[in-house]
Scaffold this motif. Structure first.
Motif, PDB file in Angstrom:
ATOM      1  N   VAL A 137       0.817  -1.203   0.000  1.00  0.00           N
ATOM      2  CA  VAL A 137       0.000   0.000   0.000  1.00  0.00           C
ATOM      3  C   VAL A 137       0.856   1.261   0.000  1.00  0.00           C
ATOM      4  CG1 VAL A 137      -1.764   1.293   1.251  1.00  0.00           C
ATOM      5  CG2 VAL A 137      -1.923  -1.201   1.094  1.00  0.00           C
ATOM      6  N   GLU A 157       0.584   4.124  -2.809  1.00  0.00           N
ATOM      7  CA  GLU A 157       0.301   5.531  -2.482  1.00  0.00           C
ATOM      8  C   GLU A 157       1.303   6.466  -3.153  1.00  0.00           C
ATOM      9  OE1 GLU A 157      -1.798   4.920   1.914  1.00  0.00           O
ATOM     10  OE2 GLU A 157       0.349   5.352   1.769  1.00  0.00           O
ATOM     11  N   ALA A 162      -7.103   3.762  -7.346  1.00  0.00           N
ATOM     12  CA  ALA A 162      -8.497   3.594  -6.936  1.00  0.00           C
ATOM     13  C   ALA A 162      -8.643   2.358  -6.061  1.00  0.00           C
ATOM     14  CB  ALA A 162      -9.398   3.476  -8.153  1.00  0.00           C
ATOM     15  N   GLU A 163      -9.521   2.466  -5.079  1.00  0.00           N
ATOM     16  CA  GLU A 163      -9.890   1.305  -4.279  1.00  0.00           C
ATOM     17  C   GLU A 163     -11.018   0.577  -5.003  1.00  0.00           C
ATOM     18  OE1 GLU A 163     -12.306   0.565  -0.180  1.00  0.00           O
ATOM     19  OE2 GLU A 163     -10.703   2.071  -0.089  1.00  0.00           O
ATOM     20  N   TYR A 164     -10.826  -0.713  -5.280  1.00  0.00           N
ATOM     21  CA  TYR A 164     -11.850  -1.438  -6.032  1.00  0.00           C
ATOM     22  C   TYR A 164     -12.563  -2.508  -5.212  1.00  0.00           C
ATOM     23  CZ  TYR A 164      -8.521  -5.333  -6.832  1.00  0.00           C
ATOM     24  OH  TYR A 164      -7.649  -6.384  -6.691  1.00  0.00           O
ATOM     25  N   GLN A 214     -13.036  -4.265  -0.812  1.00  0.00           N
ATOM     26  CA  GLN A 214     -12.528  -4.483   0.539  1.00  0.00           C
ATOM     27  C   GLN A 214     -12.754  -5.937   0.916  1.00  0.00           C
ATOM     28  OE1 GLN A 214     -13.812  -1.678   3.522  1.00  0.00           O
ATOM     29  NE2 GLN A 214     -13.785   0.049   2.103  1.00  0.00           N
ATOM     30  N   TYR A 224      -8.932  -5.477   4.644  1.00  0.00           N
ATOM     31  CA  TYR A 224      -7.988  -5.122   3.584  1.00  0.00           C
ATOM     32  C   TYR A 224      -8.703  -4.309   2.509  1.00  0.00           C
ATOM     33  CZ  TYR A 224      -5.184  -8.858   5.639  1.00  0.00           C
ATOM     34  OH  TYR A 224      -4.483  -9.654   6.525  1.00  0.00           O
ATOM     35  N   ARG A 225      -8.045  -3.252   2.065  1.00  0.00           N
ATOM     36  CA  ARG A 225      -8.517  -2.474   0.925  1.00  0.00           C
ATOM     37  C   ARG A 225      -7.741  -2.920  -0.309  1.00  0.00           C
ATOM     38  NH1 ARG A 225     -11.414   2.140   2.625  1.00  0.00           N
ATOM     39  NH2 ARG A 225     -11.310   2.466   4.875  1.00  0.00           N
ATOM     40  N   LEU A 226      -8.472  -3.141  -1.381  1.00  0.00           N
ATOM     41  CA  LEU A 226      -7.861  -3.588  -2.631  1.00  0.00           C
ATOM     42  C   LEU A 226      -7.655  -2.385  -3.542  1.00  0.00           C
ATOM     43  CD1 LEU A 226     -10.157  -6.691  -3.200  1.00  0.00           C
ATOM     44  CD2 LEU A 226      -7.798  -6.708  -2.351  1.00  0.00           C
ATOM     45  N   TYR A 227      -6.450  -2.280  -4.119  1.00  0.00           N
ATOM     46  CA  TYR A 227      -6.105  -1.111  -4.913  1.00  0.00           C
ATOM     47  C   TYR A 227      -5.735  -1.486  -6.340  1.00  0.00           C
ATOM     48  CZ  TYR A 227      -5.986   1.456  -0.533  1.00  0.00           C
ATOM     49  OH  TYR A 227      -6.335   2.028   0.668  1.00  0.00           O
TER      50      TYR A 227
END
Length: 305
Positions: A40, A44, A53-55, A57, A65-68
């Protein structure tokens, strides 16, 4: 390497796992590294040059977890789309770091020529635990299908759905490791109540082409480029690599969509799954990452000719 048969320590041989066995398996998984720090933070920083973009979670309590995804800032509707995915199997380290290195070092070379979309770590829970499966003991790379049981797979399919029909290239970055034989295939057999037969892990880089959409010249171009970075896996005495016939040096075929593999989701003209062997005494982590970057570049270069 060749593994030896031994009973897997969870479950009863010949009996598929139930909830108790899956819970026991989950209790034994240990976090070894940080998705936030390793992935991450780099994503960033890429936000200075690309759109991030976050696509989706993921929720595996107590972990979230956030998926990017990273995409071209100069996105144009008249340009073809290229997808690069890494970390579908979280333990395959160079898939993740190769995707990030490609973004950091080479992606800008294609500005104005393609629309680039990169999902560098599809399975962050598994990345942290150096595992093939997600927390539900499901393999995301057999789950790219309608009503997927793996949220990692479902989230990526939702991301690319609006772009289907526009993809020119999809490169899915993977590794084949010694632990495929010592841990992951035995675990799969135990989970499904089957037997595990030892196999040979190929020493070197190879590619998986799509049985339903073979692109031999495309695959050969990637192999030629990567051979300058690291060695290509030879066929075994049966003329195969991991049980599949070698159709040209370093290339085998899988039925991508039928097997629910990531490389089958886009309908792109040119698709490939890379397989790096990080456990080889002839390859360093830096070479493995470089091989992934080289494969992605060679794939795009071929498609743009």
């Amino acid at each position: 390497m060749t593994a030896t048969s031994a009973p897997y320590p969870i479950g009863t041989p010949g009996v598929p796992w139930g909830d108790a066995e899956r819970a026991l398996w989950l209790s034994r998984q240990v976090r070894h590294r940080s998705y936030i720090e390793d992935v991450v933070r780099r994503v960033e920083r890429l936000g200075e040059r690309f759109d991030v973009a976050e696509y989706g979670q993921l929720s595996y309590p107590p972990d979230q977890y956030r998926l990017y995804a990273v995409r071209s800032r100069d996105w144009r509707d008249d340009l073809p789309v290229v997808l690069v995915t890494g970390g579908v199997h979280g333990y395959e380290t160079s898939g993740v770091h190769g995707a990030l290195q490609f973004l950091e070092e080479r992606a800008a070379d294609y500005a104005g020529r393609i629309n680039l979309l990169v999902a560098p770590c599809v399975s962050p829970w598994a990345y942290e635990r150096i595992h093939r499966w997600n927390a539900n003991a499901i393999d995301p790379n057999r789950s790219f299908r309608e009503n997927s049981p793996a949220e990692e797979s479902a989230a990526l399919m939702r991301l690319i759905a609006p772009l289907r029909g526009r993809f020119l290239v999809h490169v899915d970055l993977h590794e084949t490791t010694d632990t495929d034989e010592t841990e992951f295939r035995p675990a799969l057999a135990a989970r499904d109540g089957k037997t595990s037969e030892p196999d040979i892990i190929p020493d070197g880089f190879y590619l998986v082409d799509d049985t339903e959409n073979p692109q031999p010249e495309f695959q050969r171009a990637i192999i030629e480029a990567v051979s300058k970075v690291t060695h290509i896996a030879p066929a075994d005495e049966k003329g195969q690599i991991i049980g599949s016939d070698v159709v040209s040096p370093g290339v085998i075929h899988y039925a991508m969509r039928k097997l629910g593999l990531c490389a089958g989701i886009t309908g792109a003209r040119y698709t490939t799954t890379t397989e790096v062997y990080p456990d080889s005494p002839r390859a360093t982590p830096e070479q493995c990452n470089a091989a992934q970057v080289t494969a992605a570049c060679a794939a795009i270069d071929f498609a743009l000719r």
